[in-house]
Scaffold this motif. Structure first.
Motif, PDB file in Angstrom:
ATOM      1  N   SER A   1       0.897  -1.239  -0.089  1.00  0.00           N
ATOM      2  CA  SER A   1      -0.112  -0.014   0.091  1.00  0.00           C
ATOM      3  C   SER A   1       1.022   1.181  -0.336  1.00  0.00           C
ATOM      4  O   SER A   1      -0.004   2.144  -0.202  1.00  0.00           O
ATOM      5  N   LYS A   2       1.723   1.149   0.231  1.00  0.00           N
ATOM      6  CA  LYS A   2       3.128   2.166   0.173  1.00  0.00           C
ATOM      7  C   LYS A   2       2.668   3.052   1.260  1.00  0.00           C
ATOM      8  O   LYS A   2       2.786   4.032   1.404  1.00  0.00           O
ATOM      9  N   THR A   3       2.053   2.606   2.461  1.00  0.00           N
ATOM     10  CA  THR A   3       1.280   3.372   3.912  1.00  0.00           C
ATOM     11  C   THR A   3       1.748   2.675   4.627  1.00  0.00           C
ATOM     12  O   THR A   3       1.628   1.250   5.118  1.00  0.00           O
TER      13      THR A   3
ATOM     14  N   LEU B   1       3.663   6.786   2.148  1.00  0.00           N
ATOM     15  CA  LEU B   1       2.711   8.036   2.870  1.00  0.00           C
ATOM     16  C   LEU B   1       2.596   7.041   4.416  1.00  0.00           C
ATOM     17  O   LEU B   1       2.113   6.249   4.819  1.00  0.00           O
ATOM     18  N   VAL B   2       1.779   8.450   5.122  1.00  0.00           N
ATOM     19  CA  VAL B   2       1.631   8.221   6.189  1.00  0.00           C
ATOM     20  C   VAL B   2       0.563   8.560   7.463  1.00  0.00           C
ATOM     21  O   VAL B   2      -0.388   9.894   7.206  1.00  0.00           O
ATOM     22  N   ILE B   3      -0.060   7.435   7.831  1.00  0.00           N
ATOM     23  CA  ILE B   3      -1.027   7.624   8.422  1.00  0.00           C
ATOM     24  C   ILE B   3      -1.094   7.895   9.780  1.00  0.00           C
ATOM     25  O   ILE B   3      -0.183   6.692  10.495  1.00  0.00           O
TER      26      ILE B   3
ATOM     27  N   LEU C   1      -5.258  -0.361  11.345  1.00  0.00           N
ATOM     28  CA  LEU C   1      -4.020  -0.285  10.777  1.00  0.00           C
ATOM     29  C   LEU C   1      -4.079  -1.486  10.036  1.00  0.00           C
ATOM     30  O   LEU C   1      -3.852  -1.461   8.885  1.00  0.00           O
TER      31      LEU C   1
ATOM     32  N   LYS D   1      -6.729  -1.787   7.436  1.00  0.00           N
ATOM     33  CA  LYS D   1      -5.872  -1.586   6.419  1.00  0.00           C
ATOM     34  C   LYS D   1      -5.532  -1.846   5.901  1.00  0.00           C
ATOM     35  O   LYS D   1      -4.854  -1.164   4.608  1.00  0.00           O
ATOM     36  N   ARG D   2      -4.242  -3.262   6.062  1.00  0.00           N
ATOM     37  CA  ARG D   2      -3.404  -3.434   5.288  1.00  0.00           C
ATOM     38  C   ARG D   2      -2.028  -2.457   5.602  1.00  0.00           C
ATOM     39  O   ARG D   2      -1.473  -1.994   4.046  1.00  0.00           O
TER      40      ARG D   2
END
Lengths: 339, 339
Positions: free
Chosen positions: B61-63, B93-95, B113, B116-117
């Motif tokens: 997900s690059k997250t 990206l950062v959540i 999280l 959300k994978r």
């Protein structure tokens, strides 16, 4: 190890995929016994519902993007707390990005968030943002957008901000009423609307009180989240205007730089020079003298902007038309020792 | 409007879906002329590559998720800047989520999280976190995890922190060398490891210098991100110990509360009571007197933790074994006016 799928669970237990799916969602039409078997195996296999797949179907990611121009220890931290508080309440996740006040980074980040298919975007513009095609692109993409603090009047979307011109007008009027006549303004750079509006409020207050505007009393603090900028410009202003009796600063941080310099050269505040800030940050209370400032409700701005965004995302699902809102939150003067 | 799909573009131009897909990814085996046609139409139709679908295939997900116990104007803002800097560099990206120092919120956020994978999780534990099953769950889930600052020694994963015990030991030794004998410690709550370690460092420094440890000199600031807590405990400490000559505070914010109180009652720092902080936050430079403190490299902690996490995510893709790292970043004493 490959992740466990619904099919694996179904195969191992000899039930249908539908039954597995229903059991994991706790539907009533699966027997408690079967449900337990399925849930136990899912746990054993470390099954995680595939939220990306869910997204393909519902077209919702329950994730929004927040682009801020800078991460400071000040206004944006408060905004951020407000956004998070609302996101927690409404069960959204927040991806946060900072543009570092750069237009090209801002453009890339919008593209990234749109590619990621976030449900909506909250943003405060960078100081460089003078054209708005990339912002309008968000709207063309049908992604709900709420601008806050550093907004663009030309973009048709919901906005949450304060009335910067009025707040600045109030601050400068306060200084004039206290008897100050030679009032400098330490402004921000030329681009962002809030920097322009605070400058216009300063100018109008002078005019309405029959004080002639003198452009040599205006100093530019490009980096208004850095107190060094306030410190250096205070040095210049004091040297260039020996009769200076007040300074209205665009941010508390700039004001703190000014106070540091005036303390260093033993100028008494407010007796010799009054200093007025903008934000009401945590620091304004701990500096000596304490800073008189405008209370800019960062937490409320973040909370309100997020709340409008989530409403628009929900409305979009129902295909109901969205009416954009322009919210202006009230500011007030916080009287302390410096002015 | 339905989103444009690869198929729509292919149909309109009479080419295959594969050709469209390749053209949009800029593969060399599509002619520049066809590529241009496809890109132009994709732009016209507002085509967005479906990143959730991409995720299904690449499983990336690059997250990543970042869980912090609190959003302050201080240490975590610096950590956050470090994480973002590294994420920008590595295109993640950062959540961001905050647990508000609550164990139950922390548990829910981890679940969220994982569902959300996200590709990985960075976290600093809440003050309530005393058992670690939910943290271990991240590891069982094969999701890379890096703990920072408030870490759990019992969890087997990479960690980035400072040596809190040594830093506290250095601070208190410094006070003793300056001639202070009656040194109070304003500690944090009992749970987080850093609060325990700073207390142990304080105690050891006393012992090594033949000063008898006196538990009545230890005050608990549960909310150590709030300067009120420092203020109120300073009131108590001064009343209870008239011969108090120094205070070592768990955070700069607590120290600032102490300084505010001592200023209010006109006690001279460091002559009558020396005050020593922990963090080297922005505020430590603007308070009067300026705060002597431990420099805790928040930015570097965030950057290093993120860098290790991204490395582990990349390694996981290659099926290479991951060797967990325990990084201890150096701290130093920043001498200023208060001690």
């Amino acid at each position: 190890m490959k992740d466990a799928t619904l099919k694996q669970i179904a195969d191992q237990l000899g039930v249908s995929i539908t039954t597995v799916s229903k059991a994991l969602k706790d539907y009533p039409d699966v027997s408690p016994k079967t449900k337990k078997k399925i849930v136990d195996l899912a746990n054993k296999l470390n099954y995680t519902p595939n939220s990306f797949a869910v997204n393909l179907r519902t077209k919702q990611s329950k994730t929004v993007g927040l682009i801020v121009p800078t991460v400071d220890y000040n206004f944006f931290s408060k905004v951020f707390e407000g956004v998070l508080a609302e996101a927690e309440k409404r069960k959204y996740l927040v991806i946060i990005l900072r543009s570092n006040e750069k237009l090209d980074i801002e453009k890339k980040q919008i593209e990234l968030l749109l590619n990621k298919r976030v449900d909506g975007i909250l943003m405060s513009l960078s100081n460089e943002t003078g054209d708005f095609d990339h912002i309008k692109n968000i709207i063309t993409n049908k992604t709900p957008l709420v601008l806050f603090d550093k907004i663009a009047k030309l973009v048709n979307c919901s906005k949450v901000a304060i009335n910067d011109k009025k707040a600045a007008y109030d601050a400068v009027t306060y200084l004039i009423k206290k008897g100050h006549k030679k009032i400098a303004h330490f402004r921000g750079s030329f681009m962002p609307q809030n920097s322009i509006d605070r400058f216009l409020g300063y100018k109008k207050a002078l005019e309405d009180n029959n004080i002639i505007y003198d452009s040599s009393l205006v100093y530019i603090c490009d980096n208004n989240t850095d107190f060094e900028d306030g410190y250096e410009n205070a040095q210049k202003a004091v040297a260039e205007h020996p009769d200076l009796d007040a300074i209205f600063a665009i941010t508390d941080l700039v004001a703190i730089g000014i106070i540091k310099y005036l303390n260093d050269i033993k100028i008494k505040m407010p007796e010799q020079i009054a200093v007025f800030g903008f934000c009401n940050s945590f620091m304004s209370e701990i500096i000596t003298p304490k800073l008189t400032t405008i209370d800019q409700p960062g937490y409320e701005i973040g909370k309100k902007a997020a709340s409008i965004l989530f409403d628009e995302i929900e409305l979009k699902k129902t295909d109901n038309p969205i009416q954009f809102q322009s919210i202006e939150l009230a500011t007030s003067i916080i009287e302390r020792g410096s002015a």
